[in-house]
Scaffold this motif. Structure first.
Motif, mmCIF file in Angstrom:
data_model
loop_
_atom_site.group_PDB
_atom_site.id
_atom_site.type_symbol
_atom_site.label_atom_id
_atom_site.label_comp_id
_atom_site.label_asym_id
_atom_site.label_seq_id
_atom_site.Cartn_x
_atom_site.Cartn_y
_atom_site.Cartn_z
ATOM 1 N N ASP A 163 0.828 -1.289 0.023
ATOM 2 C CA ASP A 163 -0.026 -0.062 0.066
ATOM 3 C C ASP A 163 0.905 1.206 0.061
ATOM 4 O OD1 ASP A 163 -1.826 1.872 0.378
ATOM 5 O OD2 ASP A 163 -2.603 1.100 2.201
ATOM 6 N N LEU A 164 0.756 2.010 -1.139
ATOM 7 C CA LEU A 164 1.975 2.943 -1.291
ATOM 8 C C LEU A 164 1.408 4.527 -0.718
ATOM 9 C CD1 LEU A 164 3.074 2.492 -4.911
ATOM 10 C CD2 LEU A 164 4.184 1.808 -2.787
ATOM 11 N N GLY A 165 0.110 4.410 -0.701
ATOM 12 C CA GLY A 165 -0.532 5.459 0.077
ATOM 13 C C GLY A 165 -1.063 6.683 -1.258
ATOM 14 N N PHE A 166 -0.340 5.879 -2.388
ATOM 15 C CA PHE A 166 -0.641 6.990 -3.675
ATOM 16 C C PHE A 166 -1.041 5.875 -4.808
ATOM 17 C CE2 PHE A 166 3.792 6.602 -3.624
ATOM 18 C CZ PHE A 166 3.908 6.131 -5.007
ATOM 19 N N ASN A 167 -1.620 6.286 -5.666
ATOM 20 C CA ASN A 167 -1.981 5.403 -7.167
ATOM 21 C C ASN A 167 -0.967 5.746 -8.088
ATOM 22 O OD1 ASN A 167 -3.109 3.836 -9.011
ATOM 23 N ND2 ASN A 167 -5.120 5.050 -9.347
ATOM 24 N N PRO A 168 0.081 4.828 -8.251
ATOM 25 C CA PRO A 168 0.863 4.963 -9.242
ATOM 26 C C PRO A 168 0.532 4.483 -10.802
ATOM 27 C CG PRO A 168 1.210 2.786 -8.443
ATOM 28 C CD PRO A 168 0.156 3.507 -7.640
ATOM 29 N N ASN A 169 -0.773 3.901 -10.813
ATOM 30 C CA ASN A 169 -1.135 3.382 -12.263
ATOM 31 C C ASN A 169 -1.577 4.479 -13.096
ATOM 32 O OD1 ASN A 169 -1.048 0.711 -11.222
ATOM 33 N ND2 ASN A 169 -3.315 0.754 -10.256
ATOM 34 N N GLY A 170 -1.127 4.257 -14.324
ATOM 35 C CA GLY A 170 -1.548 5.343 -15.372
ATOM 36 C C GLY A 170 -0.625 6.583 -15.190
ATOM 37 N N VAL A 171 0.281 6.568 -14.464
ATOM 38 C CA VAL A 171 1.178 8.039 -14.310
ATOM 39 C C VAL A 171 2.217 7.830 -14.882
ATOM 40 C CG1 VAL A 171 2.529 9.070 -12.390
ATOM 41 C CG2 VAL A 171 0.483 8.107 -11.610
ATOM 42 N N LEU A 172 2.564 9.005 -15.874
ATOM 43 C CA LEU A 172 3.615 9.111 -16.567
ATOM 44 C C LEU A 172 4.434 10.229 -16.008
ATOM 45 C CD1 LEU A 172 5.344 8.847 -19.192
ATOM 46 C CD2 LEU A 172 3.893 10.693 -20.336
ATOM 47 N N THR A 173 5.613 9.979 -15.753
ATOM 48 C CA THR A 173 6.665 10.878 -15.059
ATOM 49 C C THR A 173 7.693 11.565 -16.238
ATOM 50 O OG1 THR A 173 6.569 9.813 -13.043
ATOM 51 C CG2 THR A 173 8.389 11.483 -13.336
ATOM 52 N N VAL A 174 7.660 12.733 -16.233
ATOM 53 C CA VAL A 174 8.580 13.704 -17.229
ATOM 54 C C VAL A 174 9.243 14.529 -16.208
ATOM 55 C CG1 VAL A 174 8.706 15.137 -19.272
ATOM 56 C CG2 VAL A 174 6.602 13.424 -18.815
ATOM 57 N N MET A 175 10.735 14.431 -16.422
ATOM 58 C CA MET A 175 11.461 15.077 -15.584
ATOM 59 C C MET A 175 12.249 16.170 -16.581
ATOM 60 S SD MET A 175 13.698 11.848 -13.365
ATOM 61 C CE MET A 175 14.403 13.176 -12.358
ATOM 62 N N VAL A 176 12.237 17.517 -15.944
ATOM 63 C CA VAL A 176 12.292 18.541 -16.822
ATOM 64 C C VAL A 176 13.402 19.279 -15.888
ATOM 65 C CG1 VAL A 176 12.086 20.707 -18.089
ATOM 66 C CG2 VAL A 176 10.342 18.479 -17.943
ATOM 67 N N ASN A 177 14.558 19.935 -16.190
ATOM 68 C CA ASN A 177 15.278 20.809 -15.473
ATOM 69 C C ASN A 177 15.503 22.252 -16.525
ATOM 70 O OD1 ASN A 177 17.246 22.375 -14.093
ATOM 71 N ND2 ASN A 177 18.170 20.407 -13.189
ATOM 72 N N ALA A 178 14.721 23.320 -16.168
ATOM 73 C CA ALA A 178 14.843 24.279 -16.870
ATOM 74 C C ALA A 178 16.070 25.099 -16.656
ATOM 75 C CB ALA A 178 13.307 25.154 -16.605
ATOM 76 N N MET A 179 16.405 25.262 -15.251
ATOM 77 C CA MET A 179 17.480 26.077 -14.943
ATOM 78 C C MET A 179 18.898 25.403 -15.617
ATOM 79 S SD MET A 179 16.486 27.249 -11.086
ATOM 80 C CE MET A 179 18.008 28.466 -10.991
ATOM 81 N N GLN A 180 18.863 24.084 -15.917
ATOM 82 C CA GLN A 180 19.886 23.433 -16.213
ATOM 83 C C GLN A 180 20.017 23.833 -17.667
ATOM 84 O OE1 GLN A 180 20.088 19.088 -16.577
ATOM 85 N NE2 GLN A 180 21.752 19.399 -15.060
ATOM 86 N N ALA A 181 18.949 24.206 -18.270
ATOM 87 C CA ALA A 181 18.891 24.572 -19.863
ATOM 88 C C ALA A 181 19.048 26.070 -19.993
ATOM 89 C CB ALA A 181 17.345 24.311 -20.195
ATOM 90 N N GLY A 182 19.325 26.814 -19.113
ATOM 91 C CA GLY A 182 19.908 28.223 -18.926
ATOM 92 C C GLY A 182 18.671 29.201 -18.266
ATOM 93 N N PHE A 183 17.393 28.717 -17.987
ATOM 94 C CA PHE A 183 16.352 29.657 -17.587
ATOM 95 C C PHE A 183 16.790 30.154 -15.989
ATOM 96 C CE2 PHE A 183 14.437 27.475 -20.908
ATOM 97 C CZ PHE A 183 13.779 28.689 -21.618
ATOM 98 N N ASP A 184 16.581 31.169 -15.520
ATOM 99 C CA ASP A 184 16.732 31.704 -14.078
ATOM 100 C C ASP A 184 15.302 31.268 -13.388
ATOM 101 O OD1 ASP A 184 14.608 33.173 -14.732
ATOM 102 O OD2 ASP A 184 15.800 35.209 -14.874
ATOM 103 N N SER A 185 15.300 31.226 -12.224
ATOM 104 C CA SER A 185 14.376 30.999 -11.305
ATOM 105 C C SER A 185 12.894 31.450 -11.695
ATOM 106 C CB SER A 185 14.455 31.103 -9.929
ATOM 107 O OG SER A 185 14.590 32.600 -9.493
ATOM 108 N N ASP A 186 12.778 32.639 -12.081
ATOM 109 C CA ASP A 186 11.573 32.962 -12.576
ATOM 110 C C ASP A 186 11.003 32.431 -13.918
ATOM 111 O OD1 ASP A 186 11.128 34.639 -10.359
ATOM 112 O OD2 ASP A 186 11.935 36.318 -11.378
#
Length: 222
Positions: free
Chosen positions: A51-74
């Motif tokens: 029992d994970l406490g959440f539902n992982p079924n049908g979940v697609l995870t996309v990892m993005v790092n905008a700051m690594q791509a050159g964007f500032d925090s805003d």
């Protein structure tokens, strides 16, 4: 003649022994593989039954790092918001949430989070999340509300959602809603105001599936 016959028999016997040894080793390796495969299958079945406490079924995870791509925090916050809206508009998408790290995986963060005026007991897991993250992951709420759009806007009142385990550890059976907690090394504004508990979420397995459900504090992106 006896000696001449016995020599090939001896050789045949040696080859037979080697053949049997090979077969035994092969059977032994097969047995080990079967045992390992069986244990692996049982492990997977055990994980599936957790029992994970959440539902992982049908979940697609996309990892993005905008700051690594050159964007500032805003700029990063703007990019993440735009991506969230675009994903939400895609056919078949029911809900979209954002978080600093996935509930299942590595990269968890922890720090001390203590109620105002009280010494923190132990470090707790913290997770920066966007609006609607708990609803997206189908994490039930025990009390109050989850983090919403208003909480992620610049200048918003600092709030947090805490897990059941955290609420029990610091407040027992008392209602933690409206209580103020503090996090070290936070911004001067947050340190001065503290963070108000607006919700209590059911416990989840976060990071390592093999450990008990930790105390978790959910902090809004801002």
């Amino acid at each position: 003649v006896h000696d001449a016959r016995s020599t090939p028999l001896a050789g045949s016997s040696r080859r037979a022994r080697l053949t049997r040894a090979f077969v035994v080793l092969q059977m032994g390796a097969t047995l080990v593989l079967l045992v390992v495969s069986g244990l692996f299958a049982r492990t997977l079945a055990g994980y599936a039954a957790l029992d994970l406490g959440f539902n992982p079924n049908g979940v697609l995870t996309v990892m993005v790092n905008a700051m690594q791509a050159g964007f500032d925090s805003d700029g990063a916050i703007s990019i993440y918001g735009d991506l969230r809206r675009r994903f939400a508009a895609m056919p078949g998408v029911v809900a979209v949430g954002m978080s600093e790290s996935a509930l299942m995986g590595e990269g968890t963060s922890s720090t001390t989070v203590g109620p105002g005026g009280r010494e923190p007991k132990d470090s707790v897991s913290i997770l920066n999340v966007g609006a609607g993250f708990l609803a997206t992951m189908e994490v039930p709420l025990a009390r109050g509300r989850e983090i919403g759009e208003i909480d992620t806007r610049p200048g918003a009142k600092p709030v947090v959602v805490v897990s059941d385990a955290y609420a029990r550890a610091y407040f027992g059976d008392a209602n933690p809603l409206g209580q103020i907690v503090t996090i070290p090394n936070d911004s001067a504004r947050v340190a001065a105001l503290g963070l108000e508990i607006v919700g209590v979420a059911r416990d989840v397995r976060y990071g390592n599936l093999l450990v008990e459900r930790p105390q978790v504090v959910y902090i809004p992106f801002s």
